[in-house]
Every structure is written in C-alpha cells, then in structure tokens.
Write an enzyme that holds these catalytic residues in place. Structure first.
Site, PDB file in Angstrom:
ATOM      1  N   LYS A 192       0.812  -1.198   0.000  1.00  0.00           N
ATOM      2  CA  LYS A 192       0.000   0.000   0.000  1.00  0.00           C
ATOM      3  C   LYS A 192       0.855   1.261   0.000  1.00  0.00           C
ATOM      4  CE  LYS A 192      -3.322  -2.355   2.982  1.00  0.00           C
ATOM      5  NZ  LYS A 192      -3.805  -2.428   4.355  1.00  0.00           N
ATOM      6  N   GLY A 193       2.096   1.128   0.424  1.00  0.00           N
ATOM      7  CA  GLY A 193       2.945   2.283   0.715  1.00  0.00           C
ATOM      8  C   GLY A 193       3.064   3.301  -0.403  1.00  0.00           C
ATOM      9  N   GLU A 234       7.621   2.633  -6.245  1.00  0.00           N
ATOM     10  CA  GLU A 234       7.812   2.112  -4.885  1.00  0.00           C
ATOM     11  C   GLU A 234       7.951   3.254  -3.887  1.00  0.00           C
ATOM     12  OE1 GLU A 234       7.697  -0.136  -2.760  1.00  0.00           O
ATOM     13  OE2 GLU A 234       8.711  -1.991  -3.291  1.00  0.00           O
ATOM     14  N   ASP A 235       7.522   3.015  -2.654  1.00  0.00           N
ATOM     15  CA  ASP A 235       7.692   4.012  -1.601  1.00  0.00           C
ATOM     16  C   ASP A 235       9.137   4.085  -1.132  1.00  0.00           C
ATOM     17  OD1 ASP A 235       7.612   1.485  -0.436  1.00  0.00           O
ATOM     18  OD2 ASP A 235       6.117   1.984   1.077  1.00  0.00           O
ATOM     19  N   ASP A 275      14.523  -0.744   0.802  1.00  0.00           N
ATOM     20  CA  ASP A 275      15.341  -1.017   1.982  1.00  0.00           C
ATOM     21  C   ASP A 275      16.418  -2.020   1.593  1.00  0.00           C
ATOM     22  OD1 ASP A 275      16.312  -1.262   4.524  1.00  0.00           O
ATOM     23  OD2 ASP A 275      14.595  -2.319   5.352  1.00  0.00           O
ATOM     24  N   PHE A 316      14.046   4.164  10.643  1.00  0.00           N
ATOM     25  CA  PHE A 316      12.718   3.799  10.168  1.00  0.00           C
ATOM     26  C   PHE A 316      11.884   5.064  10.010  1.00  0.00           C
ATOM     27  CE2 PHE A 316       8.413   2.161  10.334  1.00  0.00           C
ATOM     28  CZ  PHE A 316       8.520   1.006   9.581  1.00  0.00           C
ATOM     29  N   VAL A 317      11.158   5.179   8.912  1.00  0.00           N
ATOM     30  CA  VAL A 317      10.393   6.401   8.658  1.00  0.00           C
ATOM     31  C   VAL A 317       8.914   6.107   8.408  1.00  0.00           C
ATOM     32  CG1 VAL A 317      12.324   7.804   7.826  1.00  0.00           C
ATOM     33  CG2 VAL A 317      11.093   6.328   6.207  1.00  0.00           C
ATOM     34  N   ASP A 344       3.880   3.431   6.674  1.00  0.00           N
ATOM     35  CA  ASP A 344       3.098   3.156   7.877  1.00  0.00           C
ATOM     36  C   ASP A 344       3.868   2.441   8.959  1.00  0.00           C
ATOM     37  OD1 ASP A 344       3.254   0.640   6.382  1.00  0.00           O
ATOM     38  OD2 ASP A 344       1.814  -0.096   7.851  1.00  0.00           O
ATOM     39  N   ARG A 374       0.120   6.870   7.381  1.00  0.00           N
ATOM     40  CA  ARG A 374       0.258   6.997   5.919  1.00  0.00           C
ATOM     41  C   ARG A 374      -0.180   8.379   5.443  1.00  0.00           C
ATOM     42  NH1 ARG A 374       1.236   1.790   3.945  1.00  0.00           N
ATOM     43  NH2 ARG A 374       0.149   0.081   4.946  1.00  0.00           N
TER      44      ARG A 374
HETATM   45  P1  IMP Z   1      12.859  -4.298   1.074  1.00  0.00           P
HETATM   46  O1  IMP Z   1      12.390  -5.548   0.398  1.00  0.00           O
HETATM   47  O2  IMP Z   1      13.782  -4.623   2.246  1.00  0.00           O
HETATM   48  O3  IMP Z   1      13.516  -3.328   0.127  1.00  0.00           O
HETATM   49  O4  IMP Z   1      11.575  -3.643   1.773  1.00  0.00           O
HETATM   50  C1  IMP Z   1      10.811  -2.686   1.142  1.00  0.00           C
HETATM   51  C2  IMP Z   1       9.447  -2.529   1.779  1.00  0.00           C
HETATM   52  O5  IMP Z   1       9.514  -2.551   3.207  1.00  0.00           O
HETATM   53  C3  IMP Z   1       8.884  -1.176   1.412  1.00  0.00           C
HETATM   54  O6  IMP Z   1       8.134  -1.238   0.225  1.00  0.00           O
HETATM   55  C4  IMP Z   1       8.054  -0.810   2.626  1.00  0.00           C
HETATM   56  O7  IMP Z   1       6.726  -1.310   2.487  1.00  0.00           O
HETATM   57  C5  IMP Z   1       8.720  -1.515   3.775  1.00  0.00           C
HETATM   58  N1  IMP Z   1       9.604  -0.568   4.498  1.00  0.00           N
HETATM   59  C6  IMP Z   1      10.950  -0.548   4.489  1.00  0.00           C
HETATM   60  N2  IMP Z   1      11.432   0.444   5.230  1.00  0.00           N
HETATM   61  C7  IMP Z   1      10.366   1.099   5.755  1.00  0.00           C
HETATM   62  C8  IMP Z   1      10.226   2.266   6.631  1.00  0.00           C
HETATM   63  O8  IMP Z   1      11.191   2.910   7.076  1.00  0.00           O
HETATM   64  N3  IMP Z   1       8.952   2.636   6.923  1.00  0.00           N
HETATM   65  C9  IMP Z   1       7.857   1.967   6.463  1.00  0.00           C
HETATM   66  N4  IMP Z   1       7.943   0.885   5.638  1.00  0.00           N
HETATM   67  C10 IMP Z   1       9.187   0.452   5.287  1.00  0.00           C
HETATM   68 MG    MG Z   2       4.675  -1.282   4.478  1.00  0.00          MG
END
Ligand code: IMP
Ligand code: MG
Length: 184
Positions: free
Chosen positions: A50-51, A106-107, A110, A159-160, A166, A172
């Site tokens: 949803k981000g 993408e939001d 990470d 973490f943000v 969220d 959000r």
């Molecule tokens: P990745 O697979 O480790 O790159 O994770 C990415 C997903 O984790 C993002 O699309 C977010 O939904 C969630 N995510 C990662 N960091 C944060 C954060 O700081 N705040 C909120 N959601 C996050």
């Molecule tokens: Mg999320």
C-alpha cells in the site's frame, strides 16, 4: 475511544526527514524527467501497495504525458520487520504487460529484495521496458546494483513514516516523511 491521535501532538512523530515542500519539488522533477524520457510512449505505472499509493497519486499528476495506472500488492514471508526476500503476490495486476513500458513505483527501497523479486516477476511477462521509480532509498542497505532509474531521496537508516509509509497501518496520511519514535 481511539487513544493514538494521528496528529501533530503524537509523541511517536520524530524529526522531519523529507518535508512536504521538498517532496513536492522532487516529485515535480521526477515527473518532468519521466515526461521527457517517455515522450513518444504511454508508460504504465505499477504502484506497489500500500505504501506507494500517495507517491503514485502525486507522481502520475506530475507526468505531462498520457499514463496508465495499475497496482499490485505483495507481502513478504518470514519475520515481520525485515524482508526475507520470499515474496507473495497478494493482489496481482489487472493489465497485461506485454509490450508495455512499465515503471514500478515504490515508496522505499530497503534491502531491495522485494524489488528484485518484482523485477524478475514483471520481466517474465514480456514488457517492452521496465524501470523503477522509488521515492526513498535507504542508504547502504542494498547488496548489488538494483538498476534504479528514478530515485527521489537517499535517506539515513532510521525507520520512517508518512507520505504513504506506515507503522501498523498508521501514519500513511502524514504530509512529511518523519522518523518514528514510538514503540517498535
Ligand atoms: P525491502 O524488500 O527490504 O527493500 O523492503 C521494502 C518494503 O519494506 C517497502 O516497500 C516498505 O513497504 C517496507 N519498508 C521498508 N522500510 C520502511 C520504513 O522505514 N517505513 C515503512 N515501511 C518500510
Ligand atoms: Mg509497508
């Protein structure tokens, strides 16, 4: 009564990492860049729910070209806070990607594992091109080159929340991206 206000006096709201004004300026730049890069094409924006829904809404309107929009939802198996890299599609796209110029929206990136999975999955559907537009990139967390064509901001490891991001579905709707100072 709901004890946790999603408002400015919430003690869980930390410092502003990216302000509403900075987001607006950068989204306009990204939109202009995409408008130029896709001048003769109609990109299909694929928002990752949803981000990405807030970013997607602003980005789509910053693109001065016809665009089409679709969404998918994914969830990662395993530990709740860290992505395992094993991703499950919860909601798939409605549109066919064959021959389309696809931009994944993408939001935040990470570890990059979710994106790696999505990229592989969408490439297998035969798009003409596949690029990524991420609002946020968490510095130093990714292994290898993710081939990110459009990135809004690189941010520190904290973490943000806000602007689509969220904690347990809260925050959000904040206009700024902020650190989260509440209970993990
Ligand atoms: P990745 O697979 O480790 O790159 O994770 C990415 C997903 O984790 C993002 O699309 C977010 O939904 C969630 N995510 C990662 N960091 C944060 C954060 O700081 N705040 C909120 N959601 C996050
Ligand atoms: Mg999320």
């Amino acid at each position: 009564m709901d004890p946790a206000p999603s408002s400015s006096d919430d003690p869980a709201l930390g410092e502003v990492v990216v302000s509403e004004a900075d987001i607006a300026r950068r989204v306009a730049e990204l939109g202009a860049e995409i408008s130029t890069d896709y001048a003769a094409r109609t990109p299909l924006l694929v928002g990752v729910l949803k981000g990405a829904f807030v970013f997607m809404a602003d980005l789509a309107r910053a693109i001065d070209r016809p665009v089409e929009c679709d969404f998918m939802a994914v969830s990662s198996y395993g530990a709740a806070t860290k992505t395992s890299g094993v991703v499950r599609i919860v909601k798939d796209l409605d549109l066919d990607l064959t021959g389309r110029d696809v931009i994944i929206v993408e939001d935040i990136i990470d570890s990059g594992l979710t994106l790696q999975y999505l990229r592989r999955n969408l490439l297998a559907r035969g798009p003409a091109s596949l690029e990524v537009c991420a609002l946020l990139l968490r510095e130093g967390q990714q292994r290898g080159d993710l081939g990110l064509r459009y990135v809004g901001f690189s941010i520190p490891p904290d973490f943000v929340i806000g602007y689509g991001l969220d904690v347990a579905e809260r925050y959000r709707n904040l206009a700024d991206v902020r650190t989260y100072e509440g209970a993990p």
